[in-house]
Design a protein around this motif. Sequence first.
Motif: not given
Ligand code: 9G3
Length: 570
Positions: A80, A85, A89, A92-93, A108-109, A111, A140, A202, A443
Motif C-alpha cells: 500500500w 494508498r 483511507y 477506515l483501514m 479492504p480490497t 488491487e 473496513r 480509486i 466488486g
Molecule cells: O474497493 C474499491 C474499488 C474496488 C471495488 C470492487 C472490488 C475491488 N475494489 C474502492 N475502495 C473502497 N473502499 C476502500 C476502503 C479502504 Cl479502508 C481502502 F483501503 C481502500 C478502499 C477502496 O479502494
Amino acid sequence: MRQSRAFIPTMRDVPAEAEVASHRLLLRAGYIRQVASGVYTYLPLAWRVLKKAMAIIREEMDAAGGQEILMPALQPAELWQATGRWDDYGPLMMRLVDRHERPFALGPTHEEVITALVRDEVKSYRRLPLILYQIQTKFRDEYRPRFGLLRGREFIMKDAYSFDRDEAGLEASYRAMYRAYVRIFERMGLKFRAVEADAGAIGGSYNHEFMVLADVGEDTIAYCTACDYAANVERAEVPPPDPASAPDEPVRPLERARTPGIRTVAEQAAILGLPLEKIIKNVVYLADGAPVVVLVRGDHQVNEVKVKNFLGARFLEMADEATIRRLFGAGPGFVGPIGARDVRILADHAVRHLRNASTGANEDDWHYVGVNPGRDFQVEAYGDFRVAQEGDACPRCGAPLAFARGIEVGHVFKLGTKYSAALGAVYLDEDGRQREMLMGSYGIGVSRVIQAAVEQSHDEDGIIWPPALAPFDLHLLVVNAADADQLTVAEGLYDALTSGGLDVLYDDRPERAGVKFKDADLIGIPLQVIVGSGVKDGEIELKIRRTKEKRRVPLPEALETIRAVRSELA
Ligand SMILES: O=C(C[C@@H]1CCCCN1)Cn1cnc2cc(Cl)c(F)cc2c1=O
Ligand SMILES: [Mg+2]
C-alpha cells in the motif's frame, strides 16, 4: 433438514438498533447474530443463502473467463505504501502489527495484492487477457456501521481484477464483466439498475454501480424517464441551461444592501425580496489546502465530487470560518466573488446568465443586489458543479430526470494503469516492447446483496426469498405432529421430496400450528407444503409465500404439482 434439529433461533422482538426491515427480519428469523458493531455470525439459514449467491456468482464469473483464486486478508503495508494508498483511507483501514512489529492491513480490497502477484508472474502478451477473482472477507472500519449486513465492518465481497494489453482489451473485459453482472443480478431475482458512478479516490475514469432499488438505499439514483441514462446522483451530469431561458429583464446597477445578521440564503432572499433563484450562494473550500470558492444558484447544492474531480484534488474540505474571514473579510453568509482576491472562483453553469442577482459583499451584514455576472465579476471557469435535481434535463436526451433510492450491490471500474504503473506490472508485446498492463476491478457485496434481496422482497409477515436465493427449496410443515395420519403423510413426503433431490426444511416440531405458520412466513421459503387435517380427505395444501395463495392438492398428485408450482415460481 428437520426443524426440530435445526439451529434457527427465531425471536419475536428485535433490538432497537435494527432500523430497517431487512435487518430486523434477518435477526428475527434466525439468520444472523451480531458479535460486535458491524460484525456478524451467519447462522445456518444465512450461510445457505450466501452459498446460493456465491454459486450464481461463480458460475457467471467462470463463464465470463474469470479464474477463481483466494488472496489473504493479511496484507503487508509495503504494497500500500508502493501505491501511495497507505494513508489514503485513514481510520477506515483496519491495521495491525505482527509479532515483529511489522505493519499490516486487514484487506479492504485487493488491487495491490493482485497487481503484485500478476507483476511477478505474467511477462508476455500471450498471457493476456487475464481475469482473476476471489470471494473473500473484507475489512473496513466504518465510522457508523448500520443496517446489519448492508454496512458492516467485516463483510464478504467477490472481487475480480482484469489485466489486458491495451484499451480495446480492457473495454472487452469490462463489457464481459458488466454483462456477467447483469446475468448475476437477474438470476438472483433482483430489481436493479446499472448507473454511471463516480470513481472516487480509486481513480480510473469509467465505472458503473449496480443498484438494487429500495427506499432504504443510501445512494440516490438519477434516471431518465425517457432514455436508459441512469447515474448515481453524485455523478449525474447537469447540462448548461439554454441561455434563451434566461429572464430578459433590464440590467440594473450594482448596489449594496444592508442585511443585518442573516444566516441562510432563505433569509437573504426574504430580506431582499428576491426568489432563491436570484441568490448566488458562495461555498468556500480548501482543495489540497488551496482556497476555492464555488458559486451556485441559491436553490442548488454544490456537488463536491464534481468540484474535486474538476480540480483533480486529492482532498477537498469546507473552509472554516477563520479561513473565510481571513480571505474575504467577512463571515460565511456574506462572502461574494466581487473584489475577492487570492482565491480561485468556480461557478456552476446556472449562475452564468443570472440577471440582477444578489451575493455577499464581503462585509458582515451587507450584500450586493443588481449583480450581473460578467459585468460585476469574472470566474476562472463555469462548469457542472451542482447536484442534479428531479426534473433536471437528462444530459443524453433532455427528458426530465427522476430519482430513486438504491443499495449499491456491485461496482465495476476501469482502472487503467494506476496500479500497474505504481507496482510495475508490465508485459512484452509482439515487438518485445515493454508496456503497462491495463486493469479493471469488479466488486459484488455478497453479504450485502442477500440483505438487499430481503429489503426488496418482504412483507409484514417476514422474508419472501427470490427462489434462487432461498435457503431451502421447500418448507414442509406437519400441522399437528401428534396426529398419526398427518405425521405419516408428512414423513413420507419428506423422504420422497428429499430423495427426489429437493432441499426441504421440515417443521416436525411439536409446536402449535400458529407458531409454525408464523415461523414459516418469517423464514421466507417461497413454497410451503402443509400437511394438516386435509389428509383425512387425502389432500395436502400448497401455500405460495409471495401471494399467500393456497392450493389443495390430492396426495397422489403432490410430487408432480410441487414440481410444477416450483417451476412456475422460478
Ligand atoms: O474497493 C474499491 C474499488 C474496488 C471495488 C470492487 C472490488 C475491488 N475494489 C474502492 N475502495 C473502497 N473502499 C476502500 C476502503 C479502504 Cl479502508 C481502502 F483501503 C481502500 C478502499 C477502496 O479502494
Ligand atoms: Mg462502490
